[in-house]
Design an enzyme around this catalytic site. Structure first.
Site, PDB file in Angstrom:
ATOM      1  N   HIS A 203       0.704  -1.073   0.026  1.00  0.00           N
ATOM      2  CA  HIS A 203       0.018  -0.079  -0.042  1.00  0.00           C
ATOM      3  C   HIS A 203       0.846   1.344  -0.045  1.00  0.00           C
ATOM      4  O   HIS A 203       2.110   1.123   0.233  1.00  0.00           O
ATOM      5  CB  HIS A 203      -0.672   0.013   1.282  1.00  0.00           C
ATOM      6  CG  HIS A 203       0.090  -0.120   2.599  1.00  0.00           C
ATOM      7  ND1 HIS A 203       0.457  -1.372   2.940  1.00  0.00           N
ATOM      8  CD2 HIS A 203       0.105   0.879   3.503  1.00  0.00           C
ATOM      9  CE1 HIS A 203       1.002  -1.002   4.116  1.00  0.00           C
ATOM     10  NE2 HIS A 203       1.013   0.206   4.537  1.00  0.00           N
TER      11      HIS A 203
ATOM     12  N   ALA B 256      20.969  -4.847  -4.690  1.00  0.00           N
ATOM     13  CA  ALA B 256      20.889  -3.994  -3.461  1.00  0.00           C
ATOM     14  C   ALA B 256      20.487  -2.441  -4.040  1.00  0.00           C
ATOM     15  O   ALA B 256      20.722  -2.203  -5.125  1.00  0.00           O
ATOM     16  CB  ALA B 256      22.494  -3.594  -2.810  1.00  0.00           C
TER      17      ALA B 256
ATOM     18  N   LYS C 135       7.639  -3.188 -10.518  1.00  0.00           N
ATOM     19  CA  LYS C 135       6.869  -4.007 -11.700  1.00  0.00           C
ATOM     20  C   LYS C 135       7.144  -5.488 -11.430  1.00  0.00           C
ATOM     21  O   LYS C 135       8.033  -5.736 -10.844  1.00  0.00           O
ATOM     22  CB  LYS C 135       6.944  -3.712 -13.102  1.00  0.00           C
ATOM     23  CG  LYS C 135       8.616  -3.660 -13.299  1.00  0.00           C
ATOM     24  CD  LYS C 135       8.632  -3.073 -14.867  1.00  0.00           C
ATOM     25  CE  LYS C 135      10.091  -2.878 -15.142  1.00  0.00           C
ATOM     26  NZ  LYS C 135      10.494  -2.214 -16.313  1.00  0.00           N
TER      27      LYS C 135
END
Length: 230
Positions: free
Chosen positions: A145, A195, A201
């Protein structure tokens, strides 16, 4: 005689130093054992009953009844497991910005043999699934969220949470240092996230992805059994 006395005094001093070192070593071992017992005995009751679960102190666990954990899971110090059932929480409320409380029914599901070095934060309002054998480095954030920013006239902490979308990290992945995994992302089986990457996506299985946003740079070739540049 004076030389003999000096030698005796030096030997006594060395013996005392060694004795003090041994005492401190024993105290260190004792404190380590006590800390381990405190960590184990103060774990909350989760939705499952995992075997050989270790979550080091300090830690922050919210609503453990919404958290499902497999066996042989180990999380280092400073980790957050947050299954948030409402927003804003009581600590975040402000009468000046009296907004309706959002209610949620979150699930965090962590498979067997998942490990995290330290300071990993997993925050769910809907669902975050971490499959078996996933390895987290330190300072990783996984959140399904985002804070709302529909308006610049109200502090963002008092705006409704939005863009809620489940996250899945498939079996065998390696999530590197300082990685952020954004809502709605699926990371495919046995992929590596380098890292300092931001994953916004989906990442296919058996890939190495790096950058902000994370981009696939290598893919595993099953036929040749080597990594191929993408």
């Amino acid at each position: 005689m004076s030389c003999l006395k000096q030698t005796v005094n030096v030997n006594k001093a060395e013996l005392m130093k060694n004795y003090i070192k041994k005492i401190f070593a024993m105290l260190g071992i004792l404190l380590f054992k006590v800390q381990g017992q405190i960590e184990d005995r103060t774990l909350p009751t989760f939705a499952t009953y995992p075997k050989r679960l270790k979550i080091n102190l300090p830690r922050n666990i919210a609503n453990p009844q919404h958290i499902y954990i497999g066996d042989n899971v180990k999380f280092g110090p400073g980790c957050f497991l947050l299954a948030l059932t409402e927003y804003p929480t009581s600590k975040m409320r402000n009468s000046e910005f009296n907004k309706a409380t959002q209610k949620f029914n979150p699930v965090i599901k962590i498979g067997d043999n998942v490990t995290a070095t330290a300071y990993v934060q997993i925050s769910a309002l809907e669902r975050i699934t971490i499959e078996d054998d996933v390895m987290f480095a330190s300072n990783v954030f996984v959140g399904d969220h985002q804070h709302g920013y529909q308006s610049a006239a109200t502090p963002y902490k008092y705006q409704p949470i939005w863009k809620i979308n489940p996250i899945t990290i498939k079996k065998g992945c390696w999530i590197g240092q300082n990685v952020i995994v954004m809502p709605g992302v699926t990371i495919g089986e046995c992929s590596i996230i380098g890292a300092n990457s931001l994953v916004n996506k989906d990442i296919p299985p058996k890939c190495i992805a790096v950058g902000s946003p994370a981009t696939v740079i290598k893919k595993w070739d099953d036929q040749s059994q080597i990594w191929i540049k993408s």
